[in-house]
Design a protein around this motif. Structure first.
Motif, PDB file in Angstrom:
ATOM      1  N   ILE A  72      19.874  56.695  47.684  1.00  0.00           N
ATOM      2  CA  ILE A  72      20.637  57.023  46.476  1.00  0.00           C
ATOM      3  C   ILE A  72      21.352  58.352  46.654  1.00  0.00           C
ATOM      4  N   PHE A  73      20.651  59.344  47.196  1.00  0.00           N
ATOM      5  CA  PHE A  73      21.242  60.676  47.357  1.00  0.00           C
ATOM      6  C   PHE A  73      22.395  60.655  48.360  1.00  0.00           C
ATOM      7  N   VAL A  74      22.171  60.036  49.516  1.00  0.00           N
ATOM      8  CA  VAL A  74      23.236  59.990  50.531  1.00  0.00           C
ATOM      9  C   VAL A  74      24.444  59.234  49.994  1.00  0.00           C
ATOM     10  N   GLY A  75      24.210  58.116  49.308  1.00  0.00           N
ATOM     11  CA  GLY A  75      25.316  57.369  48.727  1.00  0.00           C
ATOM     12  C   GLY A  75      26.066  58.169  47.690  1.00  0.00           C
ATOM     13  N   LEU A  76      25.343  58.947  46.886  1.00  0.00           N
ATOM     14  CA  LEU A  76      25.979  59.799  45.886  1.00  0.00           C
ATOM     15  C   LEU A  76      26.904  60.818  46.545  1.00  0.00           C
ATOM     16  N   VAL A  77      26.413  61.486  47.588  1.00  0.00           N
ATOM     17  CA  VAL A  77      27.214  62.510  48.267  1.00  0.00           C
ATOM     18  C   VAL A  77      28.460  61.899  48.903  1.00  0.00           C
ATOM     19  N   LEU A  78      28.278  60.805  49.653  1.00  0.00           N
ATOM     20  CA  LEU A  78      29.412  60.200  50.352  1.00  0.00           C
ATOM     21  C   LEU A  78      30.427  59.608  49.388  1.00  0.00           C
ATOM     22  N   SER A  79      29.954  58.882  48.372  1.00  0.00           N
ATOM     23  CA  SER A  79      30.898  58.249  47.444  1.00  0.00           C
ATOM     24  C   SER A  79      31.668  59.290  46.638  1.00  0.00           C
ATOM     25  N   SER A  80      31.017  60.389  46.267  1.00  0.00           N
ATOM     26  CA  SER A  80      31.712  61.440  45.524  1.00  0.00           C
ATOM     27  C   SER A  80      32.773  62.112  46.391  1.00  0.00           C
ATOM     28  N   ALA A  81      32.426  62.372  47.663  1.00  0.00           N
ATOM     29  CA  ALA A  81      33.396  62.982  48.569  1.00  0.00           C
ATOM     30  C   ALA A  81      34.587  62.061  48.815  1.00  0.00           C
ATOM     31  N   LEU A  82      34.321  60.765  48.995  1.00  0.00           N
ATOM     32  CA  LEU A  82      35.407  59.814  49.240  1.00  0.00           C
ATOM     33  C   LEU A  82      36.270  59.625  48.001  1.00  0.00           C
ATOM     34  N   LEU A  83      35.665  59.696  46.818  1.00  0.00           N
ATOM     35  CA  LEU A  83      36.443  59.571  45.593  1.00  0.00           C
ATOM     36  C   LEU A  83      37.446  60.715  45.479  1.00  0.00           C
ATOM     37  N   VAL A  84      37.001  61.910  45.822  1.00  0.00           N
ATOM     38  CA  VAL A  84      37.923  63.050  45.834  1.00  0.00           C
ATOM     39  C   VAL A  84      38.978  62.858  46.921  1.00  0.00           C
ATOM     40  N   GLY A  85      38.563  62.340  48.086  1.00  0.00           N
ATOM     41  CA  GLY A  85      39.497  62.124  49.186  1.00  0.00           C
ATOM     42  C   GLY A  85      40.541  61.075  48.895  1.00  0.00           C
ATOM     43  N   LEU A  90      49.683  53.352  51.381  1.00  0.00           N
ATOM     44  CA  LEU A  90      48.884  52.284  50.787  1.00  0.00           C
ATOM     45  C   LEU A  90      47.802  51.758  51.733  1.00  0.00           C
ATOM     46  N   PRO A  91      48.087  51.546  53.028  1.00  0.00           N
ATOM     47  CA  PRO A  91      46.999  51.134  53.928  1.00  0.00           C
ATOM     48  C   PRO A  91      45.869  52.144  53.982  1.00  0.00           C
ATOM     49  N   MET A  92      46.216  53.433  53.988  1.00  0.00           N
ATOM     50  CA  MET A  92      45.177  54.470  53.992  1.00  0.00           C
ATOM     51  C   MET A  92      44.376  54.433  52.696  1.00  0.00           C
ATOM     52  N   LEU A  93      45.062  54.195  51.581  1.00  0.00           N
ATOM     53  CA  LEU A  93      44.382  54.126  50.290  1.00  0.00           C
ATOM     54  C   LEU A  93      43.372  52.981  50.270  1.00  0.00           C
ATOM     55  N   ILE A  94      43.760  51.825  50.781  1.00  0.00           N
ATOM     56  CA  ILE A  94      42.851  50.679  50.788  1.00  0.00           C
ATOM     57  C   ILE A  94      41.708  50.913  51.768  1.00  0.00           C
ATOM     58  N   GLY A  95      42.003  51.540  52.904  1.00  0.00           N
ATOM     59  CA  GLY A  95      40.941  51.857  53.859  1.00  0.00           C
ATOM     60  C   GLY A  95      39.894  52.778  53.263  1.00  0.00           C
ATOM     61  N   LEU A  96      40.353  53.827  52.566  1.00  0.00           N
ATOM     62  CA  LEU A  96      39.419  54.741  51.906  1.00  0.00           C
ATOM     63  C   LEU A  96      38.678  54.045  50.767  1.00  0.00           C
ATOM     64  N   LEU A  97      39.370  53.111  50.100  1.00  0.00           N
ATOM     65  CA  LEU A  97      38.726  52.351  49.028  1.00  0.00           C
ATOM     66  C   LEU A  97      37.553  51.540  49.558  1.00  0.00           C
ATOM     67  N   VAL A  98      37.736  50.911  50.712  1.00  0.00           N
ATOM     68  CA  VAL A  98      36.657  50.128  51.315  1.00  0.00           C
ATOM     69  C   VAL A  98      35.480  51.034  51.673  1.00  0.00           C
ATOM     70  N   LEU A  99      35.761  52.189  52.281  1.00  0.00           N
ATOM     71  CA  LEU A  99      34.692  53.133  52.622  1.00  0.00           C
ATOM     72  C   LEU A  99      33.987  53.630  51.366  1.00  0.00           C
ATOM     73  N   TRP A 100      34.771  53.874  50.313  1.00  0.00           N
ATOM     74  CA  TRP A 100      34.166  54.309  49.048  1.00  0.00           C
ATOM     75  C   TRP A 100      33.252  53.234  48.475  1.00  0.00           C
ATOM     76  N   GLN A 101      33.684  51.970  48.525  1.00  0.00           N
ATOM     77  CA  GLN A 101      32.837  50.883  48.029  1.00  0.00           C
ATOM     78  C   GLN A 101      31.540  50.790  48.834  1.00  0.00           C
ATOM     79  N   LEU A 102      31.625  50.972  50.140  1.00  0.00           N
ATOM     80  CA  LEU A 102      30.419  50.940  50.968  1.00  0.00           C
ATOM     81  C   LEU A 102      29.448  52.046  50.563  1.00  0.00           C
ATOM     82  N   SER A 103      29.969  53.260  50.404  1.00  0.00           N
ATOM     83  CA  SER A 103      29.083  54.384  50.064  1.00  0.00           C
ATOM     84  C   SER A 103      28.592  54.294  48.621  1.00  0.00           C
ATOM     85  N   LEU A 104      29.441  53.797  47.717  1.00  0.00           N
ATOM     86  CA  LEU A 104      29.018  53.652  46.327  1.00  0.00           C
ATOM     87  C   LEU A 104      27.845  52.680  46.220  1.00  0.00           C
ATOM     88  N   ASN A 105      27.917  51.577  46.950  1.00  0.00           N
ATOM     89  CA  ASN A 105      26.838  50.598  46.889  1.00  0.00           C
ATOM     90  C   ASN A 105      25.618  51.035  47.696  1.00  0.00           C
TER      91      ASN A 105
END
Length: 402
Positions: A91-104, A111-126
């Protein structure tokens, strides 16, 4: 009818502390805050600014890629938290990574970069959400599952309110809103990681007895619970996506602000109602009865919406549907923890249940396109009413767990 025995031992019932339940509910609300304002407001605004006339196409790509990533990550990280037997670290690691990616995500310049970061954010959020969901199954006894479900009703309301907060005119620039959301999520989730010290209930980690046949006992109950949630979620997702367009088809004068107020108002009212119903289910050891009633009420409300002669009746129908569906989904999330047969794979199994949250996003557009152009929204609502009615029948006719 599907029911379950109380987890309370003979004599005096043992209870999880109210402090942990409140901190846990706050963390789940933080999870909703992480994705509701971003996926419903911030991401569409960002894509529209970058893609212009092609924004609908790019949003479709983003939604599809995000749903696939979320589905796989929820199962995978739930399974990993099962293996390590440590939900808190994930939970803690996911919180840190998803929050950082959300800011990023605010820094994405293509648009490709946005979708790529979105996928990484979804991975860390879950990585955060899946172990968080399983943690409640590890430490909340069955005779408090109704109360837990009532507290979980705060999450959708918190997500909607956070979207309203971060979009207040003049409060923050578009790019700064991502950081504001990330800060709200950290404030909600971090307290349960730092201060949540739940009591242990060893019986919650003991596997349930194996059924005599594959069509009896826990497996049959889990299958019915999974399918019932999927059917109600399809109806809920359709209303979430097309509420504004449907209301406009009835009364062109209605504005987006009125639709948003209606949606938010229903979510807020659902909180005390779900708390009351959840407490009733705990006191009477009838965990599935409210689910049956809520699914049946959802079906009836959808029929009212299909036959509504005017805006007033349509709004009443939607209010009843939104309230019933909200009660169903919140209590279902808690009672699912009650019927899963293998605590050792609770995180993975909840990840499979999470497919009922992501699959409707893939099913609902095709269903809508097949129904609305030919039969209008009335025809769509009749089909959705049938789905909700089937969910009710699945739960009513299920066997009681041993």
């Amino acid at each position: 009818m599907i029911e379950g025995k109380s987890a309370a031992p003979d004599g005096v019932a043992q209870w999880q502390s109210r402090r942990f339940l409140l901190l846990y509910a706050l963390a789940v609300a933080g999870g909703a805050t992480a994705y509701v304002p971003f996926l419903t407001i911030l991401l569409p605004v960002r894509v529209e600014a970058m893609a212009g006339d092609a924004s609908i196409t790019w949003l479709a790509y983003a939604a599809f890629a995000g749903a696939i990533a979320a589905s796989l990550a929820n199962i995978g990280f739930g399974w990993l938290s099962d293996i390590t037997r440590n939900r808190r670290v994930w939970i803690f690691v996911g919180l840190v990574l998803s929050s950082a990616l959300l800011v990023g995500l605010a820094k994405a310049d293509s648009l490709p970069m946005l979708i790529g970061l979105l996928v990484l954010w979804q991975l860390s959020l879950n990585m955060m959400l899946s172990p968080l969901a399983a943690w409640a199954g590890d430490v909340v006894p069955d005779h408090q599952k109704g109360m837990l479900g009532g507290l979980l009703a705060f999450a959708p309301a918190a997500g909607a309110m956070s979207g309203t907060l971060v979009t207040i005119p003049g409060l923050a620039e578009p790019d700064t809103r991502m950081a504001l959301v990330a800060g709200l999520v950290v404030m909600c989730v971090l307290p349960v990681i730092l201060f949540g010290r739940p009591q242990k209930f060893p019986e919650l980690m003991e596997p349930r007895s194996k059924p005599a046949t594959r069509l009896d006992g826990p497996r049959q109950i889990v299958a019915r619970m999974w399918l019932a949630r999927l059917l109600v979620q399809i109806a809920e997702a359709a209303l979430f996506a097309y509420l504004y367009l449907w209301l406009r088809s009835i009364s062109p004068e209605i504005g987006d602000n009125q639709a948003a107020q209606m949606f938010g108002g229903v979510l807020i009212v659902a909180v005390p109602v779900t708390l009351f119903v959840g407490r009733w289910a705990d006191r009477n050891d009838r965990p599935i009865v409210p689910l049956c009633a809520a699914a049946g009420a959802s079906a009836a409300a959808l029929l009212v919406m299909a036959m509504a002669p005017g805006l007033s009746t349509a709004l009443i129908g939607y209010a009843v549907f939104g309230l019933s569906a909200g009660v169903f989904l919140a209590l279902h999330s808690a009672q699912t923890l009650r019927v899963l047969p293998r605590p050792q794979s609770r995180g993975r199994d909840l990840g499979l249940f999470n497919l009922t949250n992501t699959m409707p996003s893939l099913i609902m557009p095709g269903l809508t396109l097949a129904m609305v152009p030919v039969f209008g929204f009335d025809g769509l609502f009749v089909v959705l009413a049938v789905l909700a009615a089937i969910a009710c029948i699945l739960l009513v006719t299920g066997k009681r767990p041993k």
